[in-house]
Design a protein around this motif. Structure first.
Motif, short mmCIF file in Angstrom:
data_model
loop_
_atom_site.label_atom_id
_atom_site.label_comp_id
_atom_site.label_asym_id
_atom_site.label_seq_id
_atom_site.Cartn_x
_atom_site.Cartn_y
_atom_site.Cartn_z
N ASN A 1 1.00 23.75 10.47
CA ASN A 1 -0.19 24.40 9.93
C ASN A 1 -0.26 24.35 8.41
OD1 ASN A 1 -1.65 25.97 12.31
ND2 ASN A 1 0.55 26.05 12.69
N ALA A 2 0.65 23.65 7.76
CA ALA A 2 0.64 23.55 6.30
C ALA A 2 -0.53 22.68 5.85
CB ALA A 2 1.95 22.95 5.81
N ALA A 3 -1.12 23.06 4.71
CA ALA A 3 -2.20 22.26 4.16
C ALA A 3 -1.69 20.87 3.81
CB ALA A 3 -2.77 22.94 2.92
N GLN A 4 -2.52 19.86 4.06
CA GLN A 4 -2.12 18.49 3.78
C GLN A 4 -2.20 18.21 2.28
OE1 GLN A 4 -4.99 16.77 6.83
NE2 GLN A 4 -3.24 15.41 7.07
N PRO A 5 -1.12 17.73 1.69
CA PRO A 5 -1.14 17.45 0.25
C PRO A 5 -1.95 16.20 -0.08
CG PRO A 5 0.97 16.81 1.18
CD PRO A 5 0.22 17.50 2.27
N VAL A 6 -2.74 16.28 -1.13
CA VAL A 6 -3.48 15.11 -1.57
C VAL A 6 -2.50 14.07 -2.11
CG1 VAL A 6 -5.21 14.25 -3.21
CG2 VAL A 6 -5.49 16.50 -2.16
N PRO A 7 -2.62 12.81 -1.71
CA PRO A 7 -1.71 11.79 -2.23
C PRO A 7 -1.81 11.70 -3.75
CG PRO A 7 -2.97 10.94 -0.37
CD PRO A 7 -3.58 12.26 -0.74
N PRO A 8 -0.74 11.33 -4.41
CA PRO A 8 -0.78 11.20 -5.88
C PRO A 8 -1.69 10.06 -6.32
CG PRO A 8 1.27 10.32 -5.00
CD PRO A 8 0.58 10.98 -3.85
N GLY A 9 -2.05 10.10 -7.59
CA GLY A 9 -2.82 9.00 -8.17
C GLY A 9 -4.30 9.10 -7.90
N ASN A 10 -5.03 8.04 -8.30
CA ASN A 10 -6.48 7.99 -8.20
C ASN A 10 -6.92 7.27 -6.94
OD1 ASN A 10 -7.25 9.30 -10.66
ND2 ASN A 10 -6.54 7.49 -11.78
N ARG A 11 -8.04 7.72 -6.38
CA ARG A 11 -8.63 7.03 -5.24
C ARG A 11 -9.47 5.83 -5.73
NH1 ARG A 11 -5.72 10.46 -3.98
NH2 ARG A 11 -4.49 8.57 -3.98
N HIS A 12 -9.97 5.92 -6.97
CA HIS A 12 -10.77 4.84 -7.54
C HIS A 12 -9.87 3.89 -8.33
CE1 HIS A 12 -14.64 6.72 -6.56
NE2 HIS A 12 -14.09 7.86 -6.96
N ALA A 13 -10.04 2.61 -8.12
CA ALA A 13 -9.24 1.63 -8.86
C ALA A 13 -9.61 1.62 -10.34
CB ALA A 13 -9.42 0.24 -8.26
N GLU A 14 -10.89 1.85 -10.64
CA GLU A 14 -11.36 1.88 -12.02
C GLU A 14 -12.00 3.22 -12.31
OE1 GLU A 14 -13.96 -1.39 -12.72
OE2 GLU A 14 -12.40 -2.91 -12.39
N GLN A 15 -12.03 3.58 -13.57
CA GLN A 15 -12.58 4.87 -13.96
C GLN A 15 -14.08 4.95 -13.64
OE1 GLN A 15 -12.51 5.78 -18.18
NE2 GLN A 15 -12.34 7.97 -17.78
N PRO A 16 -14.50 6.02 -12.95
CA PRO A 16 -15.94 6.22 -12.73
C PRO A 16 -16.69 6.34 -14.05
CG PRO A 16 -14.65 7.61 -11.27
CD PRO A 16 -13.68 7.02 -12.24
N GLU A 17 -17.96 6.08 -14.01
CA GLU A 17 -18.78 6.05 -15.23
C GLU A 17 -18.80 7.43 -15.91
OE1 GLU A 17 -23.31 4.80 -16.64
OE2 GLU A 17 -22.70 4.70 -14.53
N VAL A 18 -18.65 7.40 -17.22
CA VAL A 18 -18.71 8.62 -18.02
C VAL A 18 -20.19 8.97 -18.25
CG1 VAL A 18 -18.09 9.71 -20.21
CG2 VAL A 18 -16.55 8.03 -19.16
N PRO A 19 -20.58 10.24 -18.08
CA PRO A 19 -21.99 10.63 -18.26
C PRO A 19 -22.50 10.29 -19.66
CG PRO A 19 -20.78 12.39 -17.19
CD PRO A 19 -19.76 11.37 -17.63
N GLY A 20 -23.79 9.99 -19.72
CA GLY A 20 -24.42 9.61 -20.98
C GLY A 20 -24.33 10.67 -22.05
N ALA A 21 -24.42 11.95 -21.66
CA ALA A 21 -24.36 13.03 -22.64
C ALA A 21 -23.03 13.03 -23.37
CB ALA A 21 -24.59 14.38 -21.96
N SER A 22 -21.96 12.79 -22.64
CA SER A 22 -20.64 12.75 -23.26
C SER A 22 -20.51 11.54 -24.19
CB SER A 22 -19.56 12.70 -22.18
OG SER A 22 -18.27 12.72 -22.74
N VAL A 23 -21.07 10.43 -23.77
CA VAL A 23 -21.05 9.22 -24.60
C VAL A 23 -21.81 9.46 -25.90
CG1 VAL A 23 -21.79 6.81 -24.75
CG2 VAL A 23 -20.81 7.68 -22.61
N ARG A 24 -22.98 10.08 -25.79
CA ARG A 24 -23.81 10.32 -26.98
C ARG A 24 -23.13 11.29 -27.95
NH1 ARG A 24 -27.77 10.06 -22.94
NH2 ARG A 24 -27.78 12.33 -22.68
N ARG A 25 -22.50 12.34 -27.42
CA ARG A 25 -21.79 13.28 -28.28
C ARG A 25 -20.67 12.60 -29.05
NH1 ARG A 25 -22.32 17.07 -24.07
NH2 ARG A 25 -20.26 16.49 -23.27
N THR A 26 -19.97 11.74 -28.35
CA THR A 26 -18.83 11.06 -28.97
C THR A 26 -19.31 10.08 -30.04
OG1 THR A 26 -17.53 11.30 -26.95
CG2 THR A 26 -16.81 9.61 -28.51
#
Length: 342
Positions: free
Chosen positions: A49-74
């Motif tokens: 009945n233990a909660a299943q641990p999420v596997p380590p690391g990322n599920r996406h091979a590449e970084q998902p797109e950064v929102p435009g607002a964050s890009v503009r601020r930077t």
């Protein structure tokens, strides 16, 4: 010389004693077997009945797109995400006082400190520029003390607003998280983007409309905590850290709390603790094994609803895991060097 006859046969008392001792040993052996059996059964039940641990690391091979607002601020700051990441990482590497506070706070909330490091790095890489020193945040926190601003929309204060009959069902809730979640849900269902009693309300989040009198949509402090989030988690932080409970009628006090590094760290830990608990109790998933996932939830919020959605998917046979966004992806991608900070 007369001999003395000695009866070597065991007496009734001796036989009775030995029989009782044997029975005692047998009872102890049986009891031990029962205890071991129950312990094994309990362990197997807990494992099943233990909660299943999420596997380590990322599920996406590449970084998902950064929102435009964050890009503009930077871009407006004439810098880059890589530069901002390096700056905050370096500041953490040289700020032993902050790292000590992170470890102490994380321990109080039963979470690994890497989750808090991930949240700080993510916020200061994508949402704000890296802080110059802890002292700058203490100064900013003090600047809010004694100010007379309030949480309101136009001329309607938050206390008057939630006293409306539409919020009556929330009145019986004493826990701050359930209380303010109830109020937020009613805002979404009955007020957002609608006209009530001749008054129109913006099609925007509850927190942006009522709880950010300076810069709508922005958060503040070392942990970039939203004022509404702070009000929701006020009871948990008071219980775990001993800080005074927040009051929506004391807007300056709320802002001071989320700007003060010490108190802000407590609210950061509370956000992460709540996300971990929501996923464990609702979706039977242990996200404490993946700092990128906890960082993602720190960034986007809504852990209860997202856990319900995941639980529904898994119940239908889709054995998928929580996925990191651009923010959490960075934390998992740089996890080895971030853990060295601790």
């Amino acid at each position: 010389m007369y001999g003395v006859a000695v009866d070597l046969r065991p007496s009734d008392t001796s036989r009775s004693f030995r029989s009782a001792a044997f029975r005692t040993v047998q009872v102890l052996r049986i009891s031990r077997i029962i205890v071991l059996g129950l312990a094994l059964q309990g362990a197997l039940f807990a494992q099943a009945n233990a909660a299943q641990p999420v596997p380590p690391g990322n599920r996406h091979a590449e970084q998902p797109e950064v929102p435009g607002a964050s890009v503009r601020r930077t871009r407006a700051g004439k810098t880059s995400f890589d530069d901002k990441y390096e700056k905050v990482r370096e500041l953490l590497a040289t700020d032993s006082a902050l790292v000590g506070k992170i470890k102490k706070t994380a321990a109080a909330y039963g979470i690994a400190p890497i989750h808090m490091v991930g949240a700080i790095v993510g916020e200061h890489t994508y949402n704000v520029d890296a802080y110059d020193s802890l002292q700058s945040y203490y100064v900013k926190a003090a600047s809010y003390a004694g100010n007379s601003f309030r949480f309101a929309y136009k001329d309607e204060g938050i206390s008057d607003f939630v006293a409306r009959p539409e919020f009556a069902e929330c009145a019986a809730l004493s826990d701050s998280y359930r209380l303010w979640t109830c109020r937020e849900n009613i805002w979404e269902a009955q007020f957002r983007g609608k006209t009530i009693d001749g008054k129109s309300y913006p099609n925007n989040r509850f927190s942006a409309v009522f709880f950010q009198p300076f810069y709508a949509g922005q958060t503040f402090g070392l942990g970039q905590i939203n004022p509404l989030t702070a009000l929701m988690l006020s009871d948990l932080v008071s219980q775990k850290s001993g800080y005074k409970k927040l009051d929506a009628d004391d807007a300056a006090g709320v802002y001071k709390a989320i700007m003060d590094p010490d108190i802000s760290l407590a609210f950061m830990a509370a956000v992460i603790r709540k996300s971990i608990d929501d996923y464990k109790t609702i979706a039977d998933i242990d996200i404490s094994t993946n700092p990128g996932v906890t960082a993602t939830l720190f960034n986007i919020g809504g852990s209860q609803q997202r856990a319900r959605t995941l639980a529904s998917r898994r119940a239908s046979g889709a054995a998928n895991w929580p996925e990191e966004n651009y923010y959490g992806w960075l934390i998992n991608d740089r996890l080895d060097e971030l853990e060295q900070l601790l």
